[in-house]
Scaffold this active site. Structure first.
Site, PDB file in Angstrom:
ATOM      1  N   ASP A 170       0.827  -1.209   0.000  1.00  0.00           N
ATOM      2  CA  ASP A 170       0.000   0.000   0.000  1.00  0.00           C
ATOM      3  C   ASP A 170       0.864   1.264   0.000  1.00  0.00           C
ATOM      4  O   ASP A 170       0.722   2.127   0.845  1.00  0.00           O
ATOM      5  CB  ASP A 170      -0.939  -0.011   1.215  1.00  0.00           C
ATOM      6  CG  ASP A 170      -1.804  -1.261   1.214  1.00  0.00           C
ATOM      7  OD1 ASP A 170      -1.272  -2.350   1.456  1.00  0.00           O
ATOM      8  OD2 ASP A 170      -3.010  -1.140   0.940  1.00  0.00           O
ATOM      9  N   ASP A 199      -1.530  -2.556  -4.035  1.00  0.00           N
ATOM     10  CA  ASP A 199      -1.762  -1.114  -3.992  1.00  0.00           C
ATOM     11  C   ASP A 199      -0.446  -0.375  -4.229  1.00  0.00           C
ATOM     12  O   ASP A 199       0.268  -0.026  -3.292  1.00  0.00           O
ATOM     13  CB  ASP A 199      -2.429  -0.665  -2.684  1.00  0.00           C
ATOM     14  CG  ASP A 199      -3.903  -1.044  -2.639  1.00  0.00           C
ATOM     15  OD1 ASP A 199      -4.422  -1.573  -3.639  1.00  0.00           O
ATOM     16  OD2 ASP A 199      -4.542  -0.796  -1.597  1.00  0.00           O
ATOM     17  N   TYR A 202      -1.591   4.360  -6.370  1.00  0.00           N
ATOM     18  CA  TYR A 202      -2.745   5.180  -5.947  1.00  0.00           C
ATOM     19  C   TYR A 202      -3.066   6.272  -6.970  1.00  0.00           C
ATOM     20  O   TYR A 202      -3.583   7.323  -6.626  1.00  0.00           O
ATOM     21  CB  TYR A 202      -2.544   5.775  -4.537  1.00  0.00           C
ATOM     22  CG  TYR A 202      -2.672   4.724  -3.448  1.00  0.00           C
ATOM     23  CD1 TYR A 202      -1.659   3.811  -3.214  1.00  0.00           C
ATOM     24  CD2 TYR A 202      -3.843   4.625  -2.688  1.00  0.00           C
ATOM     25  CE1 TYR A 202      -1.786   2.821  -2.251  1.00  0.00           C
ATOM     26  CE2 TYR A 202      -3.974   3.632  -1.721  1.00  0.00           C
ATOM     27  CZ  TYR A 202      -2.946   2.739  -1.509  1.00  0.00           C
ATOM     28  OH  TYR A 202      -3.069   1.761  -0.566  1.00  0.00           O
ATOM     29  N   ASN A 236      -6.783  -3.471  -4.535  1.00  0.00           N
ATOM     30  CA  ASN A 236      -7.975  -2.794  -5.062  1.00  0.00           C
ATOM     31  C   ASN A 236      -7.618  -1.528  -5.834  1.00  0.00           C
ATOM     32  O   ASN A 236      -8.339  -1.124  -6.750  1.00  0.00           O
ATOM     33  CB  ASN A 236      -8.968  -2.478  -3.936  1.00  0.00           C
ATOM     34  CG  ASN A 236      -8.354  -1.715  -2.797  1.00  0.00           C
ATOM     35  OD1 ASN A 236      -7.343  -2.149  -2.232  1.00  0.00           O
ATOM     36  ND2 ASN A 236      -8.925  -0.582  -2.447  1.00  0.00           N
ATOM     37  N   HIS A 237      -6.490  -0.898  -5.508  1.00  0.00           N
ATOM     38  CA  HIS A 237      -6.104   0.311  -6.246  1.00  0.00           C
ATOM     39  C   HIS A 237      -5.493  -0.016  -7.613  1.00  0.00           C
ATOM     40  O   HIS A 237      -5.080   0.889  -8.342  1.00  0.00           O
ATOM     41  CB  HIS A 237      -5.149   1.173  -5.418  1.00  0.00           C
ATOM     42  CG  HIS A 237      -5.859   1.872  -4.295  1.00  0.00           C
ATOM     43  ND1 HIS A 237      -6.526   3.065  -4.441  1.00  0.00           N
ATOM     44  CD2 HIS A 237      -6.049   1.502  -3.005  1.00  0.00           C
ATOM     45  CE1 HIS A 237      -7.077   3.424  -3.290  1.00  0.00           C
ATOM     46  NE2 HIS A 237      -6.798   2.482  -2.397  1.00  0.00           N
ATOM     47  N   HIS A 321      -3.933  -9.500  -1.012  1.00  0.00           N
ATOM     48  CA  HIS A 321      -4.023  -8.092  -0.612  1.00  0.00           C
ATOM     49  C   HIS A 321      -4.854  -7.874   0.656  1.00  0.00           C
ATOM     50  O   HIS A 321      -4.464  -7.154   1.557  1.00  0.00           O
ATOM     51  CB  HIS A 321      -4.581  -7.259  -1.768  1.00  0.00           C
ATOM     52  CG  HIS A 321      -4.612  -5.796  -1.456  1.00  0.00           C
ATOM     53  ND1 HIS A 321      -3.459  -5.070  -1.187  1.00  0.00           N
ATOM     54  CD2 HIS A 321      -5.646  -4.922  -1.322  1.00  0.00           C
ATOM     55  CE1 HIS A 321      -3.790  -3.816  -0.930  1.00  0.00           C
ATOM     56  NE2 HIS A 321      -5.099  -3.699  -0.992  1.00  0.00           N
ATOM     57  N   HIS A 330     -11.554  -0.417  10.150  1.00  0.00           N
ATOM     58  CA  HIS A 330     -11.700  -0.219   8.711  1.00  0.00           C
ATOM     59  C   HIS A 330     -11.339  -1.518   7.982  1.00  0.00           C
ATOM     60  O   HIS A 330     -10.353  -2.164   8.328  1.00  0.00           O
ATOM     61  CB  HIS A 330     -10.757   0.905   8.263  1.00  0.00           C
ATOM     62  CG  HIS A 330     -11.267   1.647   7.079  1.00  0.00           C
ATOM     63  ND1 HIS A 330     -12.399   2.433   7.120  1.00  0.00           N
ATOM     64  CD2 HIS A 330     -10.804   1.718   5.813  1.00  0.00           C
ATOM     65  CE1 HIS A 330     -12.598   2.960   5.927  1.00  0.00           C
ATOM     66  NE2 HIS A 330     -11.653   2.542   5.113  1.00  0.00           N
ATOM     67  N   HIS A 331     -12.143  -1.895   7.024  1.00  0.00           N
ATOM     68  CA  HIS A 331     -11.951  -3.143   6.254  1.00  0.00           C
ATOM     69  C   HIS A 331     -12.159  -4.401   7.098  1.00  0.00           C
ATOM     70  O   HIS A 331     -11.755  -5.495   6.690  1.00  0.00           O
ATOM     71  CB  HIS A 331     -10.547  -3.229   5.620  1.00  0.00           C
ATOM     72  CG  HIS A 331     -10.211  -2.107   4.689  1.00  0.00           C
ATOM     73  ND1 HIS A 331     -11.060  -1.685   3.693  1.00  0.00           N
ATOM     74  CD2 HIS A 331      -9.104  -1.317   4.600  1.00  0.00           C
ATOM     75  CE1 HIS A 331     -10.486  -0.688   3.037  1.00  0.00           C
ATOM     76  NE2 HIS A 331      -9.316  -0.446   3.573  1.00  0.00           N
ATOM     77  N   HIS A 358      -3.688  -3.743   2.443  1.00  0.00           N
ATOM     78  CA  HIS A 358      -5.043  -3.202   2.427  1.00  0.00           C
ATOM     79  C   HIS A 358      -5.363  -2.366   3.669  1.00  0.00           C
ATOM     80  O   HIS A 358      -5.817  -1.239   3.552  1.00  0.00           O
ATOM     81  CB  HIS A 358      -6.052  -4.335   2.255  1.00  0.00           C
ATOM     82  CG  HIS A 358      -7.395  -3.879   1.781  1.00  0.00           C
ATOM     83  ND1 HIS A 358      -7.563  -2.941   0.792  1.00  0.00           N
ATOM     84  CD2 HIS A 358      -8.662  -4.239   2.167  1.00  0.00           C
ATOM     85  CE1 HIS A 358      -8.863  -2.742   0.578  1.00  0.00           C
ATOM     86  NE2 HIS A 358      -9.538  -3.509   1.411  1.00  0.00           N
ATOM     87  N   HIS A 360      -4.188  -0.047   6.369  1.00  0.00           N
ATOM     88  CA  HIS A 360      -3.010   0.825   6.407  1.00  0.00           C
ATOM     89  C   HIS A 360      -2.453   0.911   7.822  1.00  0.00           C
ATOM     90  O   HIS A 360      -2.601   1.906   8.526  1.00  0.00           O
ATOM     91  CB  HIS A 360      -3.355   2.205   5.861  1.00  0.00           C
ATOM     92  CG  HIS A 360      -3.827   2.164   4.443  1.00  0.00           C
ATOM     93  ND1 HIS A 360      -4.515   3.174   3.836  1.00  0.00           N
ATOM     94  CD2 HIS A 360      -3.698   1.184   3.503  1.00  0.00           C
ATOM     95  CE1 HIS A 360      -4.790   2.837   2.587  1.00  0.00           C
ATOM     96  NE2 HIS A 360      -4.316   1.637   2.370  1.00  0.00           N
TER      97      HIS A 360
END
Ligand SMILES: [Fe+2]
Length: 468
Positions: A170, A199, A202, A236-237, A321, A330-331, A358, A360
């Site tokens: 990431d 990732d 970005y 995902n990015h 990921h 988050h996530h 994923h 962070h």
């Protein structure tokens, strides 16, 4: 009157405190670091930053990067971009020990369009006739503006072959991303190859996913990835799916720019594949491609785990990921369907460690599994510890502009061993068939300081009770 009520309220407070302490004692699975960090979101480095500088010359190769080029490790894919027109497609390469024997190989050249952006000329060259454990030089471009780089091939796969991997995820292209890369480069234990958990650039944070930011990212990381292979995982990015502007081909920029040796492992997609490297067998999964039963990825993985020969490559590592186990809010549980599908195999085939991004932040799990649940038996709590299970490490803390995730599930679940939302990188040092040492370095510390570390005992060769 008031003193009696004060006394009662003090007693209630004391009981609440006692209960809280008991609860923490019962539920606290590990360490939540109390490291203090800034709350500002990191800014991307501006376009005129040094790290994005275009190399001199009219059409000079830039964004040079290498990755493994075959299954065994003695192959490399060398990639670069020429901005104006197709460049020379020849790579000249030679072994340090045989300077007079220069060989050459040819690259393919492709371009792609993304909305109103047209890429430069992207060159990819596969070389798979290298000797193991050697230093190679390679040159690309022509004439005055030719550029020279070098890399080391890994030792031949084998039981007690030491090898060191860096772990980055990431990343993005902020000042913090630059700190992470510098910190990795300055680490005295720097890896010989990077396992990148997804990732990358970005670029999709910009209007219309401005693909110029894929180019800047390529120039930024060249200083490392031109010299040691980075093993790519799609995040995902990388999806870049933007139907509003007609961009409906997922992973288009990523797949045009970053090739993987997927065919060598019998995969039908560049997004999931495997490699051997020294004493490690590394399986790379794509959590943003279909993975249900009967899908190509499922069918490939089904055979893949059976192929692993632990007497040749004792360490079995998975990159994916999205993390199976994470205790950040988050996530949270985003990869749950993937976990339900594949955790059984991770345990059955004795995967040693699973690296994800994923989220962070950094987190390391205990050895844990949650595969007993069968809808009627009610056994739906993770089994901690499960000595047969992998360790799960989240290393999505490369420094991107979305910033750190600081909200955590409280109290710390028992399967979480250590967690901290700071930017950094990891190092996995494989020592022999039984032992490997993992350390996590936060960017604010000195180059050789490990903020968290653990000895990993190989699940196939060294697993005993009460060991990591
Ligand atoms: Fe992500």
């Amino acid at each position: 009157m008031s003193s009696r009520s004060d006394l009662a309220s003090n007693q209630v407070s004391f009981i609440i405190l006692l209960l809280s302490l008991l609860l923490v004692e019962l539920c606290n699975g590990g360490i939540t670091s109390e490291y203090i960090r800034g709350s500002n979101l990191p800014d991307d480095m501006p376009l005129d930053s040094d790290v994005f500088k275009v190399p001199p010359g009219p059409n000079t190769p830039q964004q040079v990067h290498i990755t493994q080029g075959n299954h065994e490790g003695n192959g490399v894919i060398i990639s670069w971009v020429t901005p104006v027109k197709p460049g020379s497609n020849i790579v000249r390469y030679w072994c340090e020990n045989e300077k007079s024997k220069k060989k050459q190989a040819e690259a393919t050249i492709n371009t792609y369009r993304f909305f109103n952006y047209t890429s430069g000329y992207i060159h990819h060259c596969i070389i798979d006739d290298l000797e193991f454990d050697m230093k190679y030089y390679y040159e690309i471009g022509s004439g005055k503006w030719r550029r020279r780089f070098w890399f080391f091939t890994p030792p031949k796969p084998g039981l007690d072959v030491p090898y060191t991997f860096g772990l980055i995820g990431d990343m993005g292209q902020t000042y913090d991303s630059n700190r992470t890369l510098s910190h990795y480069e300055m680490n005295p234990g720097e890896g010989q190859a990077v396992l990148f958990v997804g990732d990358l650039s970005y670029a999709d944070r910009y209007p219309n996913h401005d693909n110029n930011r894929w180019d800047t990212w390529g120039r930024f990381v060249e200083r490392n990835v031109a010299y040691q292979p980075w093993i790519w995982t799609a995040g995902n990015h990388e999806i870049d799916f933007l139907p509003d502007i007609g961009e409906i081909e997922p992973f288009k920029p990523f797949m045009n720019r970053y090739h993987t040796p997927y065919k060598a492992s019998g995969s039908t997609s560049p997004l999931w594949y495997s490699i051997k490297r020294a004493s490690a067998y590394i399986i790379i999964m794509s959590c943003y491609s279909s993975y249900g039963i009967y899908t190509p990825q499922y069918k490939w993985l089904e055979k893949e785990f059976q192929k692993v020969n632990r007497t040749e490559t004792p360490w079995l590592i998975v990159l994916v990921h999205s993390p199976f186990y994470s205790t950040y809010v988050h996530h949270y549980m985003e990869a749950e369907t993937l976990r339900v599908m594949y955790e059984q195999w991770f345990v059955e085939y004795k995967v040693d460690v699973v690296f994800a991004g994923h989220v962070h932040a950094y987190e390391r799990s205990e050895r844990v599994s949650n595969i007993a649940y069968n809808i009627v038996n009610g056994l739906c709590e993770p089994l901690v510890p499960d000595e047969l299970a992998p360790v799960y490490i989240t290393i999505g803390d490369g420094g991107n502009s979305e910033g750190l995730l600081t909200d955590m599930v409280q109290p710390q679940p028992s399967y979480s061993a250590f967690r901290e939302p700071s930017f950094g990188h990891g190092i996995l040092e494989i020592k022999n068939r039984t032992h490997a040492y993992f350390s996590w370095n936060r960017n604010q510390d000195g180059y050789s300081v490990a903020a968290d570390s653990v000895w990993l005992l190989n699940r196939f060769w060294g697993a005993q009770k009460n060991t990591a």
